[in-house]
Design a protein around this motif. Structure first.
Motif, short mmCIF file in Angstrom:
data_model
loop_
_atom_site.label_atom_id
_atom_site.label_comp_id
_atom_site.label_asym_id
_atom_site.label_seq_id
_atom_site.Cartn_x
_atom_site.Cartn_y
_atom_site.Cartn_z
N THR A 157 1.07 14.76 3.90
CA THR A 157 2.36 14.82 4.59
C THR A 157 2.26 15.54 5.93
N PHE A 158 1.12 16.13 6.22
CA PHE A 158 1.03 16.89 7.46
C PHE A 158 -0.32 16.67 8.12
N GLY A 159 -0.29 16.30 9.42
CA GLY A 159 -1.51 16.21 10.21
C GLY A 159 -2.55 15.31 9.57
N TYR A 160 -3.78 15.77 9.63
CA TYR A 160 -4.87 14.93 9.13
C TYR A 160 -5.08 15.10 7.63
N ARG A 161 -4.23 15.86 6.99
CA ARG A 161 -4.47 16.15 5.57
C ARG A 161 -4.44 14.90 4.71
N VAL A 162 -5.09 15.00 3.57
CA VAL A 162 -5.27 13.86 2.69
C VAL A 162 -4.77 14.23 1.30
N ALA A 163 -4.13 13.28 0.64
CA ALA A 163 -3.61 13.54 -0.70
C ALA A 163 -4.10 12.46 -1.64
N PRO A 164 -4.22 12.77 -2.93
CA PRO A 164 -4.57 11.73 -3.90
C PRO A 164 -3.44 10.72 -4.00
N TYR A 165 -3.77 9.51 -4.34
CA TYR A 165 -2.80 8.43 -4.30
C TYR A 165 -3.05 7.49 -5.47
N PHE A 166 -2.00 7.22 -6.22
CA PHE A 166 -2.10 6.30 -7.35
C PHE A 166 -1.48 4.96 -6.94
N VAL A 167 -2.30 3.94 -6.83
CA VAL A 167 -1.82 2.62 -6.40
C VAL A 167 -1.54 1.77 -7.62
N GLU A 168 -0.30 1.31 -7.73
CA GLU A 168 0.04 0.53 -8.93
C GLU A 168 0.07 -0.97 -8.67
N ASP A 169 0.30 -1.39 -7.42
CA ASP A 169 0.28 -2.83 -7.14
C ASP A 169 -0.33 -3.10 -5.77
N ALA A 181 0.74 -4.22 -3.14
CA ALA A 181 1.50 -3.87 -1.94
C ALA A 181 1.18 -2.46 -1.46
N GLY A 182 0.72 -1.63 -2.38
CA GLY A 182 0.49 -0.22 -2.01
C GLY A 182 -0.85 0.06 -1.36
N VAL A 183 -1.74 -0.93 -1.33
CA VAL A 183 -3.10 -0.64 -0.89
C VAL A 183 -3.20 -0.32 0.60
N ASP A 184 -2.18 -0.69 1.38
CA ASP A 184 -2.28 -0.46 2.82
C ASP A 184 -2.32 1.02 3.17
N GLU A 185 -1.86 1.83 2.25
CA GLU A 185 -1.88 3.27 2.54
C GLU A 185 -3.21 3.93 2.22
N LEU A 186 -4.06 3.20 1.47
CA LEU A 186 -5.34 3.78 1.07
C LEU A 186 -6.19 4.13 2.28
N ILE A 187 -6.84 5.29 2.22
CA ILE A 187 -7.79 5.62 3.28
C ILE A 187 -9.05 6.19 2.66
N PHE A 188 -10.08 6.24 3.47
CA PHE A 188 -11.28 6.99 3.10
C PHE A 188 -11.76 7.68 4.37
N SER A 189 -11.53 8.96 4.46
CA SER A 189 -11.86 9.69 5.68
C SER A 189 -12.72 10.90 5.31
N GLU A 209 -5.86 11.82 12.61
CA GLU A 209 -6.91 11.15 11.87
C GLU A 209 -8.28 11.77 12.13
N LEU A 210 -9.10 11.66 11.14
CA LEU A 210 -10.49 12.05 11.29
C LEU A 210 -11.35 10.88 10.87
N ARG A 211 -12.42 10.67 11.64
CA ARG A 211 -13.31 9.55 11.31
C ARG A 211 -14.73 10.00 11.40
N TRP A 212 -15.61 9.20 10.79
CA TRP A 212 -17.02 9.43 11.03
C TRP A 212 -17.40 8.78 12.35
N ASN A 213 -18.28 9.46 13.05
CA ASN A 213 -18.73 8.93 14.33
C ASN A 213 -20.25 9.09 14.36
N GLY A 214 -20.93 8.09 13.82
CA GLY A 214 -22.38 8.24 13.66
C GLY A 214 -22.62 9.40 12.71
N GLU A 215 -23.41 10.36 13.18
CA GLU A 215 -23.70 11.54 12.39
C GLU A 215 -22.51 12.49 12.37
#
Lengths: 143, 326
Positions: free
Chosen positions: B29-41, B43-51, B135-141
Motif C-alpha cells: 500500500t505504500f511506495g515500493y513495498r510488496v505484500a503477499p497476494y492470494f489470487v482466486e481467479d 482476473a486478479g493476475v494483473d496485480e501479480l509482481i515479482f520484484s 518500483e524496483l527492478r533488476w538491472n543486470g547485476e
C-alpha cells in the motif's frame, strides 16, 4: 573460597545399560564422587534436548547423558538418534557460550562399573573446572 | 523477469478447476513495498509482481492456513494451492514434503529463478528519501529504482539481503512450472557470521548472546514466519508440561531461542524469514546457520534439496561422528 566448589551434575541414564552399570558400581563398592543426581530414563533416545536446557536453568552445573554402546540399544536404535541429536545440542550450547565441559555424554554398558566411575570423575572434574553456572539460572518470580 | 509471462502462467494455473488459489506477491500500500497476494481467479493476475522486494517466503502460508472442520454431509475442499517460489522457498516446500507437512498432490509449485533480493532495511538506510518510489527492478547485476524523477541504479553489493549473499540455491529445487530462465548461481559469500562468533571465547560468546537474547520480547514472530514451524501442538503453547516459561527474562528467552534453533536443526533451509521479521533485530540466522553448517560438514546432509530424503533427526547412520562421547 575456603570450601571447594561442589558441582551439581544431573545425569540422565538409560535404564538398560548405564543405570545397571551405575548399580553395578554401587554393589561392587566402587567409590565415586557423589555429585551426580541420577535420573533414570528408558533410553538415551528419550532424553529431549530441552531436558538438558531445563536442567541447566534449574541450577545444574553440568549434565551427563549416558546410554548403551551403539548397537546394544534395548530398543535397537534409540542411542543412534540420541547421538545425532545431542551432538547438535552440544554444538548449539557451545555456540551460545555455554562451557562445553558442562555437557558430557558417554556410553557405559551394564558391566562397566569401572567405566562409570571414570565417567563421573571426568564429569565432576570438568564441572569444577568450568565453575558454578549461575548466569543461566531460572529467575524465581516473586511478587 | 518477464512479468507478462508470469501473469500468463498464473492465469492458466488459477483457471484450472483443481486449483483453489495462487499465492504470490503484489504491490503493497505504500511506495515500493510488496505484500503477499492470494489470487482466486484469472482476473486478479494483473496485480501479480515479482520484484527484488519479494523476499517473503510464501511457503509459510501452506501450513498457516486454518483447517476448519468440514460440516457433516459436505465434501472437503480438495483443490490444490498454487504458490510462487524462489530458490529458498522451494527448499522450504521440499522440506515440508519430506516431513509430510503438505502432500505433493495438494500443491502446484510455480518456480521463479531468483537473481537476489533486497533487504528493505538496508535500502531504507542507504536511500532514505526513495520510500515513495513506485518500483524496483533488476538491472543486470544491480537494481534499478524507478519513479520519483530519475531512475537510480543501486549497486547489488549495497543492498543485497544477507541470505541472498550466502545463497547457494537461487534456482528452485522443485517446481511444476518454471517461469523465466535459470540464473547462474553466484559465488556464495563465506561470511555467514558463524566463524566470527566461534572465534570468540566462551565467556565472550555468552555475553554476545546475552545481549541479543535480552532484547527478545517473545512475540514469537520468528516462529510464525518460519515455513517449517508448523506443529499444531507447539511446546511453547503448552501449559502442561510447561517446557519454556513465558516470563520475558534472559533465562527463559535463552531457553526459548535454544529450543527454537534446535527444533530447526537439520531442517532449516536458511530462508532468513525469522531474522527478517524479528522486531528486536536478534541475529537468529546465525544460530540456524551454525546448526546447518554442522549438519552439512559433519553429516554431509543439506535439508530441502530432495523431497524424498529422510528427515535428518529421524534417521541415523551407524558411523555418525561420536568423538565427543566418552
Amino acid at each position: 573460597m575456603s570450601e571447594q566448589f561442589k558441582p551439581n551434575i544431573v545425569a540422565f541414564l538409560c535404564n538398560w545399560c548405564t543405570y545397571a552399570g551405575a548399580d553395578l558400581a554401587g554393589t561392587s563398592r566402587i567409590q565415586y564422587p557423589a555429585n551426580v543426581k541420577i535420573i533414570r530414563v528408558m533410553c538415551s533416545g528419550r532424553v529431549n534436548p530441552l531436558y538438558v536446557v531445563n536442567a541447566l536453568q534449574q541450577g545444574a552445573d553440568g549434565v551427563l547423558i549416558s546410554g548403551c554402546h551403539p548397537g546394544d540399544c534395548h530398543y535397537m536404535e534409540g542411542n543412534f538418534y540420541a547421538r545425532r541429536r545431542l551432538k547438535l545440542l552440544k554444538e548449539l550450547l557451545e555456540f551460545t557460550g555455554v562451557d562445553p565441559r558442562r555437557f558430557n555424554m558417554s556410553w557405559v554398558s551394564a558391566s562397566e562399573g569401572h567405566k562409570w566411575k571414570e565417567v563421573v570423575e571426568k564429569a565432576v572434574e570438568d564441572a569444577i573446572a568450568a565453575g558454578p553456572f549461575d548466569q543461566f539460572r531460572r529467575r524465581q518470580i516473586g511478587w | 523477469m518477464d512479468l507478462n509471462q508470469l501473469r500468463k502462467v498464473a492465469a492458466e494455473v488459477v483457471s484450472r478447476d483443481d486449483v483453489k488459489y495462487l499465492i504470490g506477491w503484489r504491490r503493497g500500500t505504500f511506495g515500493y513495498r510488496v505484500a503477499p497476494y492470494f489470487v482466486e481467479d484469472a482476473a486478479g493476475v494483473d496485480e501479480l509482481i515479482f520484484s527484488p522486494l519479494c523476499i517473503s517466503n510464501l511457503a509459510t502460508y501452506l501450513t498457516l492456513v486454518e483447517k476448519l472442520p468440514v460440516p457433516r454431509g459436505q465434501e472437503p475442499d480438495k483443490r490444490k494451492v498454487a504458490l510462487l517460489v524462489k530458490g529458498c522457498d522451494s527448499r522450504a516446500v521440499a522440506q515440508l514434503l519430506v516431513e509430510k507437512g503438505v502432500k505433493r498432490e495438494e500443491i502446484v509449485v510455480v518456480g521463479l529463478p531468483c537473481p537476489g533480493m533486497i533487504d528493505r532495511d538496508l535500502l531504507a538506510e542507504k536511500y532514505p528519501e526513495t520510500d515513495k518510489a513506485a518500483e524496483l527492478r533488476w538491472n543486470g547485476e544491480d537494481f534499478l529504482l524507478v519513479g520519483e524523477g530519475e531512475d537510480i541504479v543501486i549497486p547489488r553489493a549495497e543492498v543485497l539481503a544477507e541470505k541472498c549473499r550466502l545463497c547457494r540455491h537461487p534456482n528452485p529445487v522443485l517446481s511444476d512450472i518454471t517461469v523465466g530462465e535459470p540464473v547462474k548461481p553466484w559465488a556464495a559469500a563465506d561470511d555467514s557470521g558463524v566463524a566470527e562468533i566461534e572465534a570468540k571465547g566462551a565467556a565472550e560468546r555468552w555475553d554476545y548472546w546475552e545481549e541479543q537474547f535480552s532484547k527478545c520480547v517473545r512475540c514469537y514472530s520468528c516462529k510464525s514466519a518460519c515455513p517449517l514451524c508448523y506443529c499444531e501442538d507447539c511446546i511453547l503453547d503448552r501449559l502442561d508440561p510447561i517446557w519454556v516459561n513465558r516470563a520475558v527474562n534472559f533465562s527463559e528467552n535463552t531457553a526459548f531461542h535454544l529450543a527454537r534453533a534446535f527444533h530447526l536443526a537439520g531442517r532449516c533451509v536458511e530462508c532468513g524469514e525469522c531474522e527478517r521479521v524479528c522486531p528486536a533485530g536478534i541475529p537468529l540466522g546465525k544460530l540456524n546457520r551454525k546448526l546447518a553448517q554442522t549438519v552439512r560438514e559433519e553429516y554431509g546432509f543439506e535439508p530441502g534439496l530432495d523431497p524424498e530424503a529422510e528427515p535428518f533427526q529421524a534417521s541415523y547412520k551407524p558411523d555418525d561422528p561420536e568423538e565427543f562421547i566418552l
